[in-house]
Design an enzyme around this catalytic site. Structure first.
Site, short mmCIF file in Angstrom:
data_model
loop_
_atom_site.label_atom_id
_atom_site.label_comp_id
_atom_site.label_asym_id
_atom_site.label_seq_id
_atom_site.Cartn_x
_atom_site.Cartn_y
_atom_site.Cartn_z
N GLU A 130 0.57 4.58 1.04
CA GLU A 130 0.87 5.52 -0.05
C GLU A 130 1.02 6.94 0.50
OE1 GLU A 130 -1.34 7.83 -3.62
OE2 GLU A 130 -1.86 5.71 -3.49
N SER A 222 -8.56 -2.03 2.25
CA SER A 222 -8.42 -1.36 0.95
C SER A 222 -9.21 -0.06 0.88
CB SER A 222 -8.89 -2.31 -0.17
OG SER A 222 -9.00 -1.62 -1.38
N SER A 266 -7.33 -4.31 -5.60
CA SER A 266 -6.46 -5.21 -4.83
C SER A 266 -7.10 -6.59 -4.63
CB SER A 266 -6.18 -4.59 -3.45
OG SER A 266 -7.38 -4.21 -2.83
#
Length: 282
Positions: A130, A222, A266
């Site tokens: 991201e 994550s 996630s």
């Protein structure tokens, strides 16, 4: 010995809407066409990635993308930098864009700031998909930092605009903002943390205090998983981080323990259910 564990799964855990959207898109194409390229892991969870690769999802990196022609490629929820879209045009690639709407909105805001000649700072994890996409909106000119200490060695302008990766801790973001203001900087601060993520802090606080043990299920890559696990650990010291059923240790439990299972945005529900089944066998 039978432990007779009472096991519950946190109803608010599991995929956020951005991940659900990306996976449903991928599954639709896999059902119809049998294979699909995906730029990077579709989600930061190895178990879910393995499930989808068995169905025909082909995970590629940017290097492989450069050599691909006339194919469909999924952009996952994390989003991509403008250079990826440019490359797709040149290589006649059809992009299946599953970028999360929250991320797309943030990309746009960062681009507007950069185009207005504002110095952009992004509170985010170095190398995170991201963050790479966000920094790409500024031609790589945004300053990315994971914690305040990194900024001690940076010559910052007196005035700048602060953004955050969508899955960062809200508390930490506001602490950074206040600290930078106290150092005399003129800051335009934008809280761009996804509320579907930040609302889970409170939901987890309320969940974990009701159990003797907490099993937090998440992929190790994550970012959001690390933040949410810290919340579990803060409010229930008997919290354990696992990525697979194999990582659970029976010695963590005592007879008749109440065990709560929760996970990251996630973490697939099927994996938490698999953990629950395993615990109920003890």
């Amino acid at each position: 010995m039978s432990y007779n564990l009472q096991v519950d799964i946190d109803k608010s855990s599991g995929f956020c809407f951005g991940v659900v959207y990306a996976i449903e898109m991928a599954e639709d194409i896999l059902d119809n066409e049998g294979y699909l390229y995906c730029l990077g892991d579709i989600v930061h969870n190895d178990e879910e990635v393995e499930r989808l690769t068995k169905r025909g999802l082909k995970i590629i990196d940017h290097e492989i993308l450069k050599g691909l022609r006339d194919e469909k490629v999924l952009i996952r929820a994390h989003g991509e930098a403008p250079s990826t879209y440019q490359l797709a045009l040149e290589n006649n690639l059809t992009l299946i864009d599953a970028s999360c709407p929250v991320v797309l909105k943030l990309q746009n805001r960062i681009k507007v700031s950069h185009d207005s000649d504002e110095q952009v700072l992004i509170f985010g994890k170095h190398g995170h998909a991201e963050v790479i996409g966000l920094q790409g909106q500024t031609d790589g000119k945004a300053i990315v930092f994971q914690d305040l200490a990194e900024l001690d060695h940076v010559d910052l302008p007196a005035k700048f605009t602060l953004y955050s990766q969508t899955t960062k801790s809200t508390d930490k973001f506001y602490h950074i903002k206040d600290e930078l203001i106290s150092r005399g900087y003129d800051i335009k601060a934008n809280d761009t943390i996804c509320r579907q993520v930040s609302n889970r802090y409170e939901e987890l606080e309320n969940f974990v205090v009701n159990y003797d043990r907490i099993i937090f299920v998440s992929g190790k890559k994550s970012s959001n998983g690390k933040v949410l696990y810290d919340v579990c650990k803060k409010y229930n010291d008997s919290s354990y981080f696992v990525s697979t059923v194999d990582e659970i240790d029976q010695n963590w439990f005592a007879a008749n323990d109440k065990v709560g299972i929760c996970g990251a945005t996630s973490t697939p529900m099927w994996l938490m259910e698999k953990v629950k089944s395993a615990l109920e066998q003890y």
